[in-house]
Design an enzyme around this catalytic site. Sequence first.
Site, PDB file in Angstrom:
ATOM      1  CG  ASN A 256      40.717  41.864  39.391  1.00 46.76           C
ATOM      2  OD1 ASN A 256      39.555  41.508  39.238  1.00 46.76           O
ATOM      3  ND2 ASN A 256      41.555  41.199  40.154  1.00 46.76           N
TER       4      ASN A 256
ATOM      5  CE1 TYR B  32      42.106  33.030  33.983  1.00 46.25           C
ATOM      6  CE2 TYR B  32      43.337  34.059  32.203  1.00 46.25           C
ATOM      7  CZ  TYR B  32      43.259  33.631  33.510  1.00 46.25           C
ATOM      8  OH  TYR B  32      44.332  33.794  34.345  1.00 46.25           O
TER       9      TYR B  32
ATOM     10  CE1 TYR C  38      44.453  37.571  31.886  1.00 49.17           C
ATOM     11  CE2 TYR C  38      45.807  39.398  31.124  1.00 49.17           C
ATOM     12  CZ  TYR C  38      45.503  38.043  31.129  1.00 49.17           C
ATOM     13  OH  TYR C  38      46.243  37.180  30.385  1.00 49.17           O
TER      14      TYR C  38
ATOM     15  CG  HIS D 187      35.760  36.231  36.578  1.00 53.26           C
ATOM     16  ND1 HIS D 187      34.732  36.879  37.246  1.00 53.26           N
ATOM     17  CD2 HIS D 187      36.898  36.720  37.125  1.00 53.26           C
ATOM     18  CE1 HIS D 187      35.234  37.702  38.146  1.00 53.26           C
ATOM     19  NE2 HIS D 187      36.538  37.634  38.094  1.00 53.26           N
TER      20      HIS D 187
ATOM     21  CG  ASN E 286      37.916  42.533  42.808  1.00 53.19           C
ATOM     22  OD1 ASN E 286      37.526  43.296  43.698  1.00 53.19           O
ATOM     23  ND2 ASN E 286      38.531  41.403  43.060  1.00 53.19           N
TER      24      ASN E 286
ATOM     25  CG  ASP F  80      31.399  37.162  37.023  1.00 58.57           C
ATOM     26  OD1 ASP F  80      31.965  38.130  36.489  1.00 58.57           O
ATOM     27  OD2 ASP F  80      31.802  36.647  38.088  1.00 58.57           O
TER      28      ASP F  80
END
Length: 188
Positions: free
Chosen positions: A66, A14, A64, A19, A112, A91
């Site tokens: 969420n 990632y 992560y 994100h 989220n 973001d």
Amino acid sequence: MYIIAGLGNPTREYDKTRHNVGFEAIDVLADKLGIRVTDKKHKAVYGLGMAGYQKVILSKPQTYMNLSGESIRSMADFYKVEPENIIIICDDINLTEGQLRIRKKGSAGGHNGLKNIIQHLGTQEFPRIRVGVGEKPKEMDLADYVLGRFPKEQEMIMADAYQAAADAAVMMVEDGADQAMNYFNRKK
């Protein structure tokens, strides 16, 4: 004391994705303030230091995106930091690439990570710095877009945005959110 948390997803896959702009801004801020973000606790990688005369914790939750609220809540409880002193950098697909939007409070706006933080803190009353990543193309899935990387021609714009987000966070700590909003929300 302030917690400044940049949102993103852990693991190398990632790195440099849309994100993960929060992680990128924290890295720039850590360099600016001379803080090593290497401690691991509260489901985060973090470091303690100073911004002006204020103690700050720079944090990159490792839950992560969420589930970011789990880490933020754990750290806030441990260090006894009130929500109004928790600055979130994340973001925003509703802003053009590199544009900043600072708010003292507000809804998740479909994000989220923010939604989970609101859920865990039990309030929307925490400041945030939203970093524009551009609007998703209509034919593209949202997850694919935010987990995608910036095209080469936008990398410099985003590098400037990470620097601006770091500067905004310092201004928020030293001079207050209103001052940062007046300065940064007018740009672009």
